[in-house]
Enzyme design. Sequence first.
Site, PDB file in Angstrom:
ATOM      1  N   GLY A  12      37.404  37.917  36.878  1.00 24.23           N
ATOM      2  CA  GLY A  12      37.819  37.310  38.344  1.00 24.23           C
ATOM      3  C   GLY A  12      37.952  35.880  37.888  1.00 24.23           C
ATOM      4  O   GLY A  12      37.036  35.330  37.252  1.00 24.23           O
TER       5      GLY A  12
ATOM      6  N   GLN B 213      36.611  27.497  41.205  1.00 21.70           N
ATOM      7  CA  GLN B 213      36.018  27.117  39.609  1.00 21.70           C
ATOM      8  C   GLN B 213      37.019  25.868  38.361  1.00 21.70           C
ATOM      9  O   GLN B 213      36.495  26.086  37.543  1.00 21.70           O
ATOM     10  CB  GLN B 213      36.380  28.252  38.874  1.00 21.70           C
ATOM     11  CG  GLN B 213      34.987  29.266  39.625  1.00 21.70           C
ATOM     12  CD  GLN B 213      35.077  30.531  39.798  1.00 21.70           C
ATOM     13  OE1 GLN B 213      36.110  31.255  39.620  1.00 21.70           O
ATOM     14  NE2 GLN B 213      34.045  30.264  38.356  1.00 21.70           N
TER      15      GLN B 213
ATOM     16  N   CYS C  90      29.073  35.597  36.372  1.00 19.37           N
ATOM     17  CA  CYS C  90      30.057  34.091  37.014  1.00 19.37           C
ATOM     18  C   CYS C  90      30.631  33.557  35.603  1.00 19.37           C
ATOM     19  O   CYS C  90      29.675  32.918  35.227  1.00 19.37           O
ATOM     20  CB  CYS C  90      29.492  33.305  37.882  1.00 19.37           C
ATOM     21  SG  CYS C  90      30.609  31.855  38.748  1.00 19.37           S
TER      22      CYS C  90
ATOM     23  N   GLU D 284      34.867  36.942  44.467  1.00 17.82           N
ATOM     24  CA  GLU D 284      35.648  35.874  44.090  1.00 17.82           C
ATOM     25  C   GLU D 284      35.569  35.682  45.732  1.00 17.82           C
ATOM     26  O   GLU D 284      36.028  34.050  45.476  1.00 17.82           O
ATOM     27  CB  GLU D 284      36.711  36.627  43.443  1.00 17.82           C
ATOM     28  CG  GLU D 284      37.095  36.847  42.232  1.00 17.82           C
ATOM     29  CD  GLU D 284      36.544  35.602  41.095  1.00 17.82           C
ATOM     30  OE1 GLU D 284      36.677  35.027  41.082  1.00 17.82           O
ATOM     31  OE2 GLU D 284      35.501  36.433  39.817  1.00 17.82           O
TER      32      GLU D 284
HETATM   33 NI    NI Z   1      31.754  33.633  40.204  1.00 15.97          NI
END
Ligand code: NI
Length: 182
Positions: free
Chosen positions: A45, A50, A96, A139
């Site tokens: 994801g 990001q 992550c 997410e």
């Molecule tokens: Ni993440």
Amino acid sequence: MIFPIVLYGDPILKKKATAIEKGNDAIKEFVESMFETMYEAQGVGLAAPQVGHSIRLFVTDTAPMEEEGVNGLKKAFINPTMLEESGEEWTFEEGCLSIPGVRADVNRKTKIRLKYFDENWEEHEEIFDGKKARVIQHEYDHIEGKLFTDYLSSFKKRLIKGKLADISKGKTDVGYCVKVPK
Ligand code: NI
């Protein structure tokens, strides 16, 4: 196009993202790049903040989780709204791409009901559960300015404090292109 992934410590990861203007055509190309970036980094994801864009969009592809009995969820979620989270809370170890090398158990509800647009601006309302729901919840948090580390106990937070400080200084060894916070 492959974007650099923003690392922990960048304020964009703590900011609530804004909605995308409905019908925006440029979004298709952006979605393509999001998938490319996610695959390069071997993630399941990736959310727009990001890659440095504070907009309400994320992509998922759970194909790497197939061995765990999750079939592919390859989707782009645009302007999603979490309508409901229900069921028992369960624990799953999350990681992550913006926090490389850190993994931790997080509790979340089993089932979600989500409204979203796809990259063709078609509207959907769907129910997801188990690990698919988990990926989406993680997410979705990104576009709300939340990280999985926010859920950890103060004890666990203290344990990873040094690691997080290193990441925010760019002291991390990953196989993908990153952007170190200023
Ligand atoms: Ni993440």
